[in-house]
Write a protein that holds these residues in place. Structure first.
Motif, PDB file in Angstrom:
ATOM      1  N   ARG A  68       0.950  -1.192  -0.078  1.00  0.00           N
ATOM      2  CA  ARG A  68       0.124  -0.113  -0.021  1.00  0.00           C
ATOM      3  C   ARG A  68       0.780   1.336  -0.104  1.00  0.00           C
ATOM      4  O   ARG A  68       0.776   2.128  -0.766  1.00  0.00           O
ATOM      5  N   ALA A  69       1.536   1.290   0.955  1.00  0.00           N
ATOM      6  CA  ALA A  69       2.536   1.961   0.783  1.00  0.00           C
ATOM      7  C   ALA A  69       3.581   2.771  -1.021  1.00  0.00           C
ATOM      8  O   ALA A  69       3.391   3.783  -0.971  1.00  0.00           O
ATOM      9  N   SER A  73       2.949   5.775  -3.055  1.00  0.00           N
ATOM     10  CA  SER A  73       4.010   6.690  -3.719  1.00  0.00           C
ATOM     11  C   SER A  73       4.191   7.830  -5.333  1.00  0.00           C
ATOM     12  O   SER A  73       5.153   8.012  -5.247  1.00  0.00           O
ATOM     13  N   GLN A  74       3.488   6.686  -5.432  1.00  0.00           N
ATOM     14  CA  GLN A  74       3.113   7.241  -6.894  1.00  0.00           C
ATOM     15  C   GLN A  74       3.166   9.032  -7.303  1.00  0.00           C
ATOM     16  O   GLN A  74       4.597   9.236  -8.232  1.00  0.00           O
ATOM     17  N   PRO A  75       2.059   9.413  -6.288  1.00  0.00           N
ATOM     18  CA  PRO A  75       3.057  10.764  -6.713  1.00  0.00           C
ATOM     19  C   PRO A  75       4.093  11.421  -6.639  1.00  0.00           C
ATOM     20  O   PRO A  75       4.264  12.571  -7.640  1.00  0.00           O
ATOM     21  N   ALA A 109       6.676  -0.257  -9.169  1.00  0.00           N
ATOM     22  CA  ALA A 109       6.301  -0.906  -8.565  1.00  0.00           C
ATOM     23  C   ALA A 109       4.429  -0.080  -8.374  1.00  0.00           C
ATOM     24  O   ALA A 109       3.553  -1.314  -8.389  1.00  0.00           O
ATOM     25  N   GLY A 110       4.315   0.578  -8.006  1.00  0.00           N
ATOM     26  CA  GLY A 110       3.447   1.530  -6.883  1.00  0.00           C
ATOM     27  C   GLY A 110       1.886   0.951  -8.279  1.00  0.00           C
ATOM     28  O   GLY A 110       1.192   1.013  -8.040  1.00  0.00           O
ATOM     29  N   VAL A 111       2.163   1.449  -9.936  1.00  0.00           N
ATOM     30  CA  VAL A 111       1.241   1.025 -10.917  1.00  0.00           C
ATOM     31  C   VAL A 111       0.936  -0.557 -11.095  1.00  0.00           C
ATOM     32  O   VAL A 111      -0.153  -0.645 -11.567  1.00  0.00           O
TER      33      VAL A 111
END
Lengths: 217, 217
Positions: A68-69, A73-75, A109-111
């Protein structure tokens, strides 16, 4: 961790904790990017971070929590590169995003986790909605600057751009290993601008793969 | 299986084989839709189909091969519902798609597998490209009918609509369990039409969630 910094020693301790958390998130991202959620073991992540599992459980309850973290963190991987305002800002965000996805494991990784989250039992629309909120703000500034065509619904367009970007990166990933992603982002704006921008707004917008290179060096 | 039908017995045998193949693909889709690629065992699929593994290996080399067949069946779940031409046709395809994703496991599994294919070692852009080809044809007819604005690149728009739909369904899946997907498809056209269609093309286009209900009963 105390809520507010007090003595110098407390502040130093807090800073160390923040740095550890950052190391953890970045190492986890590298492992998630490479192996996906299922293939990323806590052991692999800790080895990459050079930390013990104890350090992780101080900051995160579980691998899901760490994922989740990373998703949220994407932005942080985009906004430091963007200084423009209004219509140019939403364009630049997508241009930087298209380049960062090629080179930054934290964003990648976020995407990946956001799109695969069903496979590990998480259903969290926050990463999409957070992007949509950021983009809606850009469009509202664009409206104030007279860049947005009459009757354009900023919320609707923001939500659509997030969805379109999500799909573009999947299509581009399969079709070209993300090589054509900046070109796809440019094409999106060539398609959208005539409908959503005023004539002067569209004429003033800088949209090209060359601009991508000036934004992310 | 002989290449061309000969005697009545041969034709009957071919028809049985085709029906078996169809049963296999649909049963596999139901299981993939429910469990994803990793969770869908051959045993589960054969139980659902009421067939033996031998029947599968006559038609398909592996679970991956069966997954490809499901991925490539997507247009079959849409085009029978669409009789319009040109601009209305590309609109109707996306409207039917938005509804069928809510109710047809064959389409749902096709989309899920296409988006998750990296996780099982397949990288096949065909399902995206096939959709893009279908949509480009619609847009070329639209151009002949005078519905497309000057300078619009049919290939570029078709590719973008496929990407946008891919992302919309992921966002909608997480945000609403796909409940808001028809509304999102309608919104996409409200955003795109002013930029890509002529004034008369946009004015003539029927785009609403009510139309979704008339297309798929």
């Amino acid at each position: 961790m105390s809520a507010k910094p007090g003595t110098r020693a407390e502040r130093a301790q807090q800073e160390r904790a923040l740095r550890t958390r950052e190391t953890l998130v970045r190492s986890a991202a590298e492992v998630f990017d490479e192996f996906g959620f299922a293939g990323a073991s806590i052991t692999k992540i800790m080895k990459r971070a050079g930390l013990t599992p104890g350090a992780m459980y101080f900051h995160f309850d579980s691998k899901e929590d760490l994922a989740r973290a990373v998703m949220n963190s994407q932005p942080d991987t985009i906004t430091p590169y963007v200084t423009s305002q209004g219509l140019q800002r939403i364009i630049d965000i997508t241009l930087v995003w298209s380049r960062q996805l090629q080179i930054d494991p934290l964003l990648r990784a976020g995407v990946r986790l956001t799109n695969e989250q069903n496979s590990f039992g998480v259903e969290d629309a926050t990463p999409y909605q957070e992007w949509a909120g950021i983009m809606q703000e850009c469009l509202e500034v664009a409206r104030e600057k007279g860049e947005l065509a009459d009757g354009v619904d900023a919320h609707m367009v923001a939500d659509f751009v997030v969805a379109a970007c999500t799909g573009m990166q999947m299509y581009s990933w399969i079709a070209s290993g993300r090589k054509d992603l900046p070109e796809r982002a440019v094409q999106m704006w060539k398609i959208l601008l005539p409908g959503i921008a005023t004539a002067s707004g569209a004429a003033g917008a800088k949209v090209s793969t060359r601009r991508v290179a000036t934004l992310v060096r």
